[in-house]
Design an enzyme around this catalytic site. Structure first.
Site, PDB file in Angstrom:
ATOM      1  N   GLY A 230      30.039 -13.599 -20.221  1.00  0.00           N
ATOM      2  CA  GLY A 230      29.788 -14.825 -19.177  1.00  0.00           C
ATOM      3  C   GLY A 230      28.730 -14.537 -18.287  1.00  0.00           C
ATOM      4  O   GLY A 230      28.009 -13.538 -18.476  1.00  0.00           O
ATOM      5  N   ASN A 231      28.744 -14.947 -17.113  1.00  0.00           N
ATOM      6  CA  ASN A 231      27.759 -14.871 -16.013  1.00  0.00           C
ATOM      7  C   ASN A 231      28.144 -13.604 -15.071  1.00  0.00           C
ATOM      8  O   ASN A 231      29.229 -13.108 -14.843  1.00  0.00           O
ATOM      9  CB  ASN A 231      27.321 -16.106 -15.151  1.00  0.00           C
ATOM     10  CG  ASN A 231      28.679 -16.445 -14.385  1.00  0.00           C
ATOM     11  OD1 ASN A 231      28.867 -15.771 -13.238  1.00  0.00           O
ATOM     12  ND2 ASN A 231      29.258 -17.638 -14.714  1.00  0.00           N
TER      13      ASN A 231
ATOM     14  N   VAL B  30      30.843 -13.961 -12.325  1.00  0.00           N
ATOM     15  CA  VAL B  30      32.054 -14.003 -12.404  1.00  0.00           C
ATOM     16  C   VAL B  30      32.531 -12.412 -13.061  1.00  0.00           C
ATOM     17  O   VAL B  30      33.394 -11.862 -12.843  1.00  0.00           O
ATOM     18  CB  VAL B  30      32.642 -14.929 -13.542  1.00  0.00           C
ATOM     19  CG1 VAL B  30      34.027 -14.663 -14.138  1.00  0.00           C
ATOM     20  CG2 VAL B  30      32.495 -16.316 -12.878  1.00  0.00           C
TER      21      VAL B  30
ATOM     22  N   GLU C 211      29.175  -8.503 -21.227  1.00  0.00           N
ATOM     23  CA  GLU C 211      27.937  -9.143 -21.841  1.00  0.00           C
ATOM     24  C   GLU C 211      27.478 -10.414 -20.886  1.00  0.00           C
ATOM     25  O   GLU C 211      28.499 -11.347 -20.929  1.00  0.00           O
ATOM     26  CB  GLU C 211      28.660  -9.795 -23.035  1.00  0.00           C
ATOM     27  CG  GLU C 211      28.706  -8.699 -24.231  1.00  0.00           C
ATOM     28  CD  GLU C 211      27.527  -7.654 -24.816  1.00  0.00           C
ATOM     29  OE1 GLU C 211      26.314  -8.340 -24.448  1.00  0.00           O
ATOM     30  OE2 GLU C 211      27.996  -6.925 -25.282  1.00  0.00           O
TER      31      GLU C 211
ATOM     32  N   CYS D 105      22.246 -16.800 -24.013  1.00  0.00           N
ATOM     33  CA  CYS D 105      22.132 -15.717 -23.147  1.00  0.00           C
ATOM     34  C   CYS D 105      20.711 -14.950 -23.834  1.00  0.00           C
ATOM     35  O   CYS D 105      20.166 -14.290 -22.640  1.00  0.00           O
ATOM     36  CB  CYS D 105      23.412 -14.594 -23.388  1.00  0.00           C
ATOM     37  SG  CYS D 105      23.451 -14.067 -24.783  1.00  0.00           S
TER      38      CYS D 105
HETATM   39  P1  NAD Z   1      31.905 -19.983 -18.649  1.00  0.00           P
HETATM   40  O1  NAD Z   1      31.814 -21.160 -17.666  1.00  0.00           O
HETATM   41  O2  NAD Z   1      32.246 -20.555 -20.032  1.00  0.00           O
HETATM   42  O3  NAD Z   1      32.843 -18.895 -18.056  1.00  0.00           O
HETATM   43  C1  NAD Z   1      32.939 -17.594 -18.883  1.00  0.00           C
HETATM   44  C2  NAD Z   1      34.345 -17.275 -18.775  1.00  0.00           C
HETATM   45  O4  NAD Z   1      34.635 -16.992 -17.527  1.00  0.00           O
HETATM   46  C3  NAD Z   1      35.134 -18.561 -19.328  1.00  0.00           C
HETATM   47  O5  NAD Z   1      36.350 -18.272 -19.981  1.00  0.00           O
HETATM   48  C4  NAD Z   1      35.798 -19.006 -17.905  1.00  0.00           C
HETATM   49  O6  NAD Z   1      37.072 -19.477 -17.916  1.00  0.00           O
HETATM   50  C5  NAD Z   1      35.717 -17.501 -17.230  1.00  0.00           C
HETATM   51  N1  NAD Z   1      35.634 -17.737 -15.530  1.00  0.00           N
HETATM   52  C6  NAD Z   1      34.846 -18.570 -14.858  1.00  0.00           C
HETATM   53  N2  NAD Z   1      35.132 -18.547 -13.602  1.00  0.00           N
HETATM   54  C7  NAD Z   1      36.002 -17.784 -13.519  1.00  0.00           C
HETATM   55  C8  NAD Z   1      36.549 -16.846 -12.220  1.00  0.00           C
HETATM   56  N3  NAD Z   1      36.201 -17.384 -10.918  1.00  0.00           N
HETATM   57  N4  NAD Z   1      37.616 -16.036 -12.482  1.00  0.00           N
HETATM   58  C9  NAD Z   1      37.968 -15.566 -13.748  1.00  0.00           C
HETATM   59  N5  NAD Z   1      37.443 -16.157 -14.743  1.00  0.00           N
HETATM   60  C10 NAD Z   1      36.519 -17.075 -14.643  1.00  0.00           C
HETATM   61  O7  NAD Z   1      30.361 -19.430 -19.145  1.00  0.00           O
HETATM   62  P2  NAD Z   1      29.226 -18.940 -18.265  1.00  0.00           P
HETATM   63  O8  NAD Z   1      29.794 -17.818 -17.431  1.00  0.00           O
HETATM   64  O9  NAD Z   1      28.604 -19.928 -17.200  1.00  0.00           O
HETATM   65  O10 NAD Z   1      28.505 -18.489 -19.374  1.00  0.00           O
HETATM   66  C11 NAD Z   1      27.035 -18.493 -19.537  1.00  0.00           C
HETATM   67  C12 NAD Z   1      26.769 -16.987 -19.043  1.00  0.00           C
HETATM   68  O11 NAD Z   1      27.090 -16.222 -20.036  1.00  0.00           O
HETATM   69  C13 NAD Z   1      24.830 -17.069 -19.098  1.00  0.00           C
HETATM   70  O12 NAD Z   1      24.690 -16.162 -17.979  1.00  0.00           O
HETATM   71  C14 NAD Z   1      24.863 -16.337 -20.254  1.00  0.00           C
HETATM   72  O13 NAD Z   1      23.711 -15.679 -20.220  1.00  0.00           O
HETATM   73  C15 NAD Z   1      25.997 -15.349 -20.515  1.00  0.00           C
HETATM   74  N6  NAD Z   1      26.344 -15.060 -22.020  1.00  0.00           N
HETATM   75  C16 NAD Z   1      26.260 -13.659 -22.321  1.00  0.00           C
HETATM   76  C17 NAD Z   1      26.182 -13.296 -23.718  1.00  0.00           C
HETATM   77  C18 NAD Z   1      25.959 -11.763 -24.098  1.00  0.00           C
HETATM   78  O14 NAD Z   1      26.329 -11.690 -24.960  1.00  0.00           O
HETATM   79  N7  NAD Z   1      25.300 -11.013 -23.317  1.00  0.00           N
HETATM   80  C19 NAD Z   1      26.731 -14.377 -24.464  1.00  0.00           C
HETATM   81  C20 NAD Z   1      26.629 -15.600 -24.057  1.00  0.00           C
HETATM   82  C21 NAD Z   1      26.620 -15.798 -22.823  1.00  0.00           C
END
Ligand code: NAD
Length: 464
Positions: free
Chosen positions: A196-197, A200, A218, A252
């Protein structure tokens, strides 16, 4: 689709207990038992492929071809790779031979870490949940998965199907957002994979630190593209545009911005415009090959970036928050302090930053966080080497874009702010596996190493 609500907070600790029990029962010790669960996962995907396609269309506006190409097929590939290789991966490894130690039969046992947690994002809502799950099962771990609440159709489908296919003490699904994930993070896990980002990720790492839990992150970042003015510009334009606008830029590894040599600015932007016209002849809005942004909130976020840019929009710029639509947008003359350079765009907007030459491009990259990937388009080995040897990033890819994620055998991961650790294939298995050092110190070895015991006399020192 059957409604599956968010998980009740009070159920979460019980779910962890069930999984812990499943792990301690030893049921996944035999590789055959792991394979059985992995195979069931494969059947789950195959039996419900149409439901997954439908859910991907609901969440991300994906057409069937992209649903297959981006999520279904790579997920099945990950699952079957784990199934096919788990015997080999889980075999004990011997360290390289040394005369001093071989009598003790040193060996590295491949042990499951235990009960692990997989938290996934919305943009590949199957692949980034079920791919690592296959790795966890191959490693012999039981797993709690927490798919994204932002892709509800796919996440709910996974939550509905997993209990029908996998044993309840092997895998459980928590549905929910921040409160549910926060509850999950109160508990102790044996490993956490967070995709995720970066914002978080800091919350996850802080929670994990309380239990000293190892974490793989990741994450994302701004992935630059460096273009050699002498490169095949048509090829570069086609692949950059595909990498940027597929899944509406919500990948990503999408190229985030382009460092374009001034000398070819006009020629290359024309190539990009031609490619876009050929990708979406009926206009992107009407095209079944063009996705949508995951939520209205994210659409509004990207819309703001476009509204505030001081660059020149050469194509696109239109948006419709209600329809979660952002047109493929290319913006030139973008300055480093522009809204589009604030952070990862994660949307279908390509900012073009003008550079004089490759040295300026390298400096620009090095002044920023290490990205997940740096893309170089060039047919000149020296040009590619210059960029890759003088920068740092999770991956170094030339003449291709996001497709590298699917390359069998390559680790997928970032460096520093773009993540730590690696996923996909055997790297998933390794992430959930503990390399346990093992020796068998036979009694007769004291004939050689007996000098270590006190009293430490000069005669004994000579023997050692
Ligand atoms: P998202 O909003 O779906 O969040 C990811 C996860 O984090 C979810 O399961 C969500 O419930 C959890 N989450 C969110 N806020 C939280 C908090 N405050 N506390 C605990 N858990 C929490 O997705 P996102 O983060 O917006 O995803 C996009 C990001 O992920 C981008 O930055 C992208 O580059 C990155 N990404 C990385 C990869 C990789 O393999 N490197 C792959 C896909 C996406």
């Amino acid at each position: 689709m059957a409604e599956v609500g968010f998980t009740a907070l009070e159920d979460i600790p019980k779910m962890r207990e069930v999984l812990k029990h499943g792990f301690l029962s030893g049921k996944l010790r035999p590789v055959s038992a792991r394979k059985e669960q992995i195979l069931r996962l494969a059947y789950m995907i195959e039996d419900h492929a149409d439901e997954f396609r439908h859910a991907l269309a609901l969440d991300l506006g994906r057409g069937p071809l992209e649903a297959d190409f981006l999520d279904l097929q790579p997920t099945l590939h990950e699952v079957m790779e784990a199934y096919d290789h788990v015997e080999k991966w889980s075999k004990p490894e011997k360290p390289s031979f040394t005369l001093n130690w071989f009598a003790m039969s040193p060996v590295i046992r491949k042990e499951p870490k235990g009960t692990v947690l997989i938290i996934s994002p919305f943009n590949f809502p199957m692949l980034l949940v079920l791919g690592p799950l296959a790795g966890a099962l191959a490693a012999g771990c039981t797993a709690l998965i927490k798919p994204s609440e932002q892709s509800p159709a796919v996440s709910e489908l996974i939550a509905k199907l997993i209990p029908q296919y996998l044993d309840k003490d092997v895998c459980q699904v928590v549905l929910g957002g921040v409160p549910e994930t926060t509850e999950v993070l109160e508990l102790q896990w044996d490993h956490i994979l967070y995709t995720g980002n970066g914002r978080v990720a800091k919350i996850i790492l802080t929670a994990a630190a309380k239990h000293l839990t190892p974490v793989t992150t990741e994450l994302g970042g701004k992935n630059p593209v460096v273009l050699d003015p002498k490169s095949d510009l048509k090829l570069a334009a086609r692949r950059i545009a595909w990498g940027k606008f597929t899944n509406c830029g919500q990948i990503c590894a999408s190229p985030d911005y382009l460092l374009l040599p001034q000398a070819i600015e006009e020629e290359f932007t024309k190539e990009l415009l031609d490619v876009l016209a050929s990708f979406y002849p009926e206009t992107p809005r009407k095209s079944s090959s063009y996705s949508r942004i995951i939520t209205k909130q994210h659409t509004a976020r990207i819309q703001r970036l476009i509204t505030e840019t001081k660059g020149k929009i050469i194509v696109g710029g239109e948006s419709d928050v209600e329809e979660r639509y952002i047109a493929p947008t290319i913006v030139k003359d973008v300055q480093p302090d522009d809204s589009l350079m604030e952070g990862e765009i994660f949307g279908p907007v390509l900012p073009i930053v003008s550079v004089k030459d490759v040295d300026e491009a390298i400096n620009f990259i090095n002044e920023r966080d290490h990205p997940l990937v740096i893309y170089v388009f060039s047919q000149d080995e020296a040009f590619k080497a210059k960029v890759f040897d003088n920068t740092r990033s999770g991956a170094a890819i030339s003449n291709e874009t996001v497709i590298y994620h699917a390359t069998t055998g390559l680790p997928f991961g970032g460096i520093g702010p773009s993540g730590s650790g690696a996923t996909t294939g055997k790297y998933n298995f390794d992430m959930f596996t503990h390399s346990r050092a093992s020796l068998n110190g036979r009694g007769w070895i004291d004939l050689i190493l007996g000098g270590r015991y006190p009293p430490h006399t000069p005669a004994k020192s000579k023997k050692l």
